[in-house]
Design a protein around this motif. Structure first.
Motif, PDB file in Angstrom:
ATOM      1  N   LEU A  88     -14.398 -10.618  39.487  1.00 36.13           N
ATOM      2  CA  LEU A  88     -14.241  -9.792  38.294  1.00 36.13           C
ATOM      3  C   LEU A  88     -15.603  -9.427  37.700  1.00 36.13           C
ATOM      4  O   LEU A  88     -15.825  -8.294  37.269  1.00 36.13           O
ATOM      5  N   LEU A  89     -16.522 -10.382  37.683  1.00 33.11           N
ATOM      6  CA  LEU A  89     -17.861 -10.109  37.149  1.00 33.11           C
ATOM      7  C   LEU A  89     -18.564  -9.008  37.940  1.00 33.11           C
ATOM      8  O   LEU A  89     -19.217  -8.128  37.377  1.00 33.11           O
ATOM      9  N   ILE A  90     -18.407  -9.054  39.256  1.00 36.49           N
ATOM     10  CA  ILE A  90     -19.046  -8.036  40.100  1.00 36.49           C
ATOM     11  C   ILE A  90     -18.412  -6.667  39.860  1.00 36.49           C
ATOM     12  O   ILE A  90     -19.104  -5.663  39.654  1.00 36.49           O
ATOM     13  N   THR A  91     -17.083  -6.620  39.878  1.00 41.29           N
ATOM     14  CA  THR A  91     -16.403  -5.323  39.813  1.00 41.29           C
ATOM     15  C   THR A  91     -16.564  -4.634  38.459  1.00 41.29           C
ATOM     16  O   THR A  91     -16.706  -3.415  38.400  1.00 41.29           O
ATOM     17  N   VAL A  92     -16.553  -5.409  37.366  1.00 44.02           N
ATOM     18  CA  VAL A  92     -16.643  -4.762  36.052  1.00 44.02           C
ATOM     19  C   VAL A  92     -18.064  -4.330  35.713  1.00 44.02           C
ATOM     20  O   VAL A  92     -18.272  -3.571  34.754  1.00 44.02           O
ATOM     21  N   SER A  93     -19.040  -4.802  36.490  1.00 43.97           N
ATOM     22  CA  SER A  93     -20.440  -4.466  36.197  1.00 43.97           C
ATOM     23  C   SER A  93     -20.909  -3.179  36.865  1.00 43.97           C
ATOM     24  O   SER A  93     -21.999  -2.685  36.547  1.00 43.97           O
ATOM     25  N   THR A  94     -20.133  -2.654  37.780  1.00 48.24           N
ATOM     26  CA  THR A  94     -20.623  -1.548  38.611  1.00 48.24           C
ATOM     27  C   THR A  94     -20.700  -0.210  37.899  1.00 48.24           C
ATOM     28  O   THR A  94     -21.370   0.706  38.369  1.00 48.24           O
ATOM     29  N   THR A  95     -20.021  -0.071  36.753  1.00 46.72           N
ATOM     30  CA  THR A  95     -19.959   1.219  36.062  1.00 46.72           C
ATOM     31  C   THR A  95     -21.165   1.463  35.154  1.00 46.72           C
ATOM     32  O   THR A  95     -21.390   2.596  34.732  1.00 46.72           O
ATOM     33  N   ILE A  96     -21.908   0.423  34.852  1.00 46.83           N
ATOM     34  CA  ILE A  96     -22.967   0.524  33.843  1.00 46.83           C
ATOM     35  C   ILE A  96     -24.043   1.524  34.236  1.00 46.83           C
ATOM     36  O   ILE A  96     -24.417   2.405  33.447  1.00 46.83           O
ATOM     37  N   VAL A  97     -24.542   1.425  35.466  1.00 45.11           N
ATOM     38  CA  VAL A  97     -25.670   2.266  35.883  1.00 45.11           C
ATOM     39  C   VAL A  97     -25.313   3.755  35.955  1.00 45.11           C
ATOM     40  O   VAL A  97     -26.080   4.594  35.464  1.00 45.11           O
ATOM     41  N   PRO A  98     -24.157   4.151  36.529  1.00 43.62           N
ATOM     42  CA  PRO A  98     -23.839   5.589  36.575  1.00 43.62           C
ATOM     43  C   PRO A  98     -23.808   6.251  35.206  1.00 43.62           C
ATOM     44  O   PRO A  98     -24.356   7.336  35.015  1.00 43.62           O
ATOM     45  N   PHE A  99     -23.186   5.593  34.218  1.00 42.74           N
ATOM     46  CA  PHE A  99     -23.120   6.176  32.889  1.00 42.74           C
ATOM     47  C   PHE A  99     -24.475   6.162  32.181  1.00 42.74           C
ATOM     48  O   PHE A  99     -24.753   7.006  31.331  1.00 42.74           O
ATOM     49  N   THR A 100     -25.310   5.195  32.548  1.00 44.91           N
ATOM     50  CA  THR A 100     -26.665   5.160  31.981  1.00 44.91           C
ATOM     51  C   THR A 100     -27.438   6.413  32.371  1.00 44.91           C
ATOM     52  O   THR A 100     -28.214   6.960  31.571  1.00 44.91           O
ATOM     53  N   TYR A 114     -25.332  10.793  39.357  1.00 47.15           N
ATOM     54  CA  TYR A 114     -24.174  10.104  38.789  1.00 47.15           C
ATOM     55  C   TYR A 114     -23.025  10.053  39.799  1.00 47.15           C
ATOM     56  O   TYR A 114     -22.397   8.995  39.977  1.00 47.15           O
ATOM     57  N   TYR A 115     -22.731  11.177  40.441  1.00 45.56           N
ATOM     58  CA  TYR A 115     -21.636  11.207  41.415  1.00 45.56           C
ATOM     59  C   TYR A 115     -21.868  10.217  42.555  1.00 45.56           C
ATOM     60  O   TYR A 115     -20.938   9.542  43.012  1.00 45.56           O
ATOM     61  N   VAL A 116     -23.098  10.107  43.024  1.00 43.99           N
ATOM     62  CA  VAL A 116     -23.411   9.179  44.120  1.00 43.99           C
ATOM     63  C   VAL A 116     -23.158   7.742  43.683  1.00 43.99           C
ATOM     64  O   VAL A 116     -22.457   6.968  44.367  1.00 43.99           O
TER      65      VAL A 116
END
Length: 438
Positions: A88-100, A114-116
């Motif tokens: 869960l820690l791994i999966t929920v962390s993946t969105t941070i960088v694209p939106f940054t 962002y798309y990549v």
């Protein structure tokens, strides 16, 4: 009403799971309607219709579907063997960088970047977060109470979507990504501190093996894992039936979700605020249906009737969007979200009921992998078909023709759901599964 309050009390041990997930879902949803404007403006400045953005979304969904077929069962196996919390820690962390990236700049190059990164994020997190969370619930909640608890969780999911859409509706666009990023960071930090693990990790063996030997072992175990998961699903009538239902439902619904917001923007000129209102309508009604109606109705009619009712509503939802002849019709169509949203919790409940307790993660994520096959196939037809009928070269005037075609997939899903047999397997059979990583 006793059952309703009992199901609410059953959520108490899950607070440290659901609270951060709600923040995560709010953070993701508040960007959905804004992304339509951001990507359209970056790729097709000054235009309402942007075929490039529609194709990019379709390409993204196809790539994600291809890799999710492998990734989801692996993540489910890892969560069964090495714990829910680290996955869960791994999966929920993946969105941070694209939106940054979009918070820094909304130019064409940043949108492509962002798309990549978002594609990579979706491969890891899309579907897997919910499946692992459902497996976490199955570790704690008794089988007889899971349907009600699943309905509460999906109800909280819908509540989070409503909150996210309200934030998108009223926050200035320049602050949306900053607020989203703050919420996304909060989620893994909270989980790391407070979430309690429910699975005992399998002890590692043969620590002195060579790297080549370990690599070969991982490949062999991965094959055994996939073979075992396939056997679980195809040798269990309930899981086999619900996998077919899920495939055709996802084939239609994922195709619609890929193009819907761009279709509304092109056909009726909807902006961020109107798109947020449409999404909020679905969420508000689904909160009541999942938090109140489903826990009360399930003991009376069962998961199968609820599933079929939800599928029937999804057909009406798609047809109204496809034939929409005025700007108010999409709002009417969105109202059917109150009912079709029940497809998800009833599906999770059917899968959970048809699986042994030790195979919850494998079964949930394997069928999610089946859904990912559908999600990679649907854009191949929906993207060019939608673009064609939104253009001036359409063979006839029906901008929502692709959505009408997608509704046929839900009709097929409903036919299989009507013949679904619900059976609970014995839970005393030895688990022949080996850990994925030794």
């Amino acid at each position: 009403m006793t059952r309703w309050w009992d199901s609410a009390r059953d959520l108490r041990p899950l607070v440290h799971l659901l609270l951060p997930l709600c923040f995560h879902w709010v953070a993701e949803e508040m960007t959905v309607s804004v992304l339509v404007d951001v990507t359209t403006e970056a790729l097709c400045p000054g235009e309402n219709t942007c075929s490039e953005a529609i194709y990019l979304n379709g390409l993204q969904q196809t790539i994600v579907g291809i890799f999710k077929m492998v990734m989801l069962p692996i993540l489910g196996q890892l969560s069964d063997e090495h714990g829910r919390k680290p996955l869960l820690l791994i999966t929920v962390s993946t969105t941070i960088v694209p939106f940054t990236l979009l918070a820094i700049n909304e130019s064409r190059s940043f949108v492509y970047a962002y798309y990549v990164l978002r594609t990579i994020s979706y491969i890891i997190s899309q579907g897997s977060i919910f499946c692992i969370a459902v497996a976490y619930v199955a570790d704690i909640v008794d089988n007889r109470k899971r349907v009600a608890v699943f309905s509460w969780i999906t109800g909280l999911f819908s509540t989070s979507h409503v909150v996210g859409n309200l934030l998108a509706r009223f926050l200035p666009e320049e602050y949306i990504f900053q607020v989203s990023i703050a919420l996304l960071i909060f989620c893994p930090v909270y989980m790391a501190i407070f979430l309690v693990e429910t699975v005992k990790s399998t002890p590692k063996v043969d620590q002195h093996s060579s790297y080549l030997s370990k690599a070969l072992t991982v490949v062999q175990e991965r094959y055994k894992t996939m073979k075992y998961a396939v056997n679980i699903v195809f040798n269990t009538p309930t899981l086999r039936g619900i996998s077919v239902v899920s495939f055709f439902y996802e084939l239609g619904m994922s195709g619609i979700s890929t193009v819907l917001l761009y279709y509304l923007k092109a056909a009726f000129g909807f902006d961020k605020n109107q798109l947020s209102e449409i999404l909020s309508m679905v969420g508000v009604g689904s909160i009541v249906s999942q938090l109140v109606v489903l826990p009360l109705a399930n003991p009376l009619v069962g998961e199968k009737v609820i599933l079929c009712t939800g599928l029937l509503a999804s057909i009406a939802y798609a047809l109204l969007y496809g034939f929409a002849w005025a700007p108010w019709v999409p709002y009417l169509s969105a109202s059917f979200g109150v009912i079709f949203i029940l497809v998800k919790p009833s599906t999770y409940a059917v899968i959970s009921k048809g699986s042994r307790s030790r195979d919850q993660g494998k079964a949930q994520t394997f069928i999610a992998g089946v859904q990912s096959i559908a999600s990679l196939l649907s854009p191949l037809a929906m993207t060019p078909l939608t673009t064609w009928f939104l253009s001036t070269n359409a063979p006839f005037d029906c901008k929502g023709f692709s959505i009408i075609c997608a509704s046929l997939c839900m009709v097929i899903s409903l036919c299989f759901a009507c013949s679904l047999k619900l059976e609970s397997p014995p839970d005393d059979v030895d688990n022949l599964e080996a850990p994925l990583v030794s």
